[in-house]
Design an enzyme around this catalytic site. Sequence first.
Site, mmCIF file in Angstrom:
data_model
loop_
_atom_site.group_PDB
_atom_site.id
_atom_site.type_symbol
_atom_site.label_atom_id
_atom_site.label_comp_id
_atom_site.label_asym_id
_atom_site.label_seq_id
_atom_site.Cartn_x
_atom_site.Cartn_y
_atom_site.Cartn_z
ATOM 1 N N GLU A 237 0.784 -1.231 0.000
ATOM 2 C CA GLU A 237 0.000 0.000 0.000
ATOM 3 C C GLU A 237 0.817 1.282 0.000
ATOM 4 O O GLU A 237 0.383 2.282 -0.547
ATOM 5 C CB GLU A 237 -0.946 -0.009 1.215
ATOM 6 N N SER B 111 -45.866 -28.417 39.052
ATOM 7 C CA SER B 111 -44.928 -28.929 40.057
ATOM 8 C C SER B 111 -43.858 -27.926 40.452
ATOM 9 O O SER B 111 -43.053 -28.208 41.344
ATOM 10 C CB SER B 111 -44.252 -30.203 39.529
#
Length: 395
Positions: free
Chosen positions: A100, A366
């Site tokens: 780059e 329950s």
Amino acid sequence: MKISLTAKRQGGVVKFLLSTLLLLALLGAAAASVGLTFFLREVSSQLPTTEEILSKQPSQASTILDRNGRVIAKLYEEDRTIVPLDRVSPWFIKAVLAAEDSEFYEHQGLSLSGIVRAVLVDLLHKKARQGGSTITQQLARNMFLSHEKKLSRKIKEAVLSLRLERVYTKDQILEMYVNTIYMGHGTYGIGSAAQVYFGKSPSDLTLSEASALAGLIAAPEYYSPLKNPSASKVRQRYVLNRMLELGWITAEQHKAAESTPLRLIGRRSPAKFQQEAPYFVSYILFKNLLPTYGTGTIYRGGLTIQTTLDLDIQRLAEKAFAHLKTEGALVALNPDTGEILAMVGGHNFDKSKFNRAVQAFRQPGSAFKPIVYATAMEAGYRPVDHLLDRPPLLP
């Protein structure tokens, strides 16, 4: 005698014309200079101030961990994990500079040679083939500007680059750059890219892996080794050739890196969050995280969120649910502390986000038994005691 006077008159006219042209040129240059000064001042007024530049921080992914520090999920707008420059493989740094901006440590934000080279290449091919942007210019564009191809944007980019070079050191600029660049498949920065493509820390990248990742920057989706292995190989070869030309690697290293197959781990589809235990993540996200910290902090703040979940128990719970033919729910708690160890809210989170563990209304059934039994034991009853099931006797 007449010839001599005519020659003098002609010479005077020529001098007058030259003087006039020179004056006009100077006036034109002065006008252009004034115009350029006002134009640059106007452009500068539209750019962030030094304080805004210093306060600008790229978004980071927040990470949710289980009770043992293992990653459950990442929440993000941009999948990014900031990594200090000294924890990035030197091979990747060299590969990025070679591909780059090999003159990065020599220029002050703009590279005239790079600009001239790009113009010549574009003229040769009669279209835009090569960019002349330095790493500093790319950083300025990625953090503060759009990618529109306009002259005004390029001028703003140049002005910002000069400012960045005054505010930050070269190493700081490079660190920000490698942490903000888009790396394809929804990932930003080397921290996330190293994990996504190779499942490793950025510091452990080999020359072969580093050169392939550096090659992504020019066109991440096109040069992705997951989507286009042949194009990725061509780009990797270009990066390695540049490193060899610059004397940053030897011919032997070049040959070895180019011939080494890449061991890719693949990529899950980009999403707001990528995770295990999706029902649990969704539960804590909407019940605790977003109401407490807000969307911006959660998706951009780079938080580390420790939870009580145990991934081993969670995986066992999900495995058990995989064999059920009907929907259901499961919550595993630590009986001493009430901490959630596992949560399953349904068969498939992608198909149904409804969390049956915490969102479904049901008869208690329950679920009351532990409360009744605990009350009885606190009253002195033993687990082996028998009681006659009849209405209580009236006094």
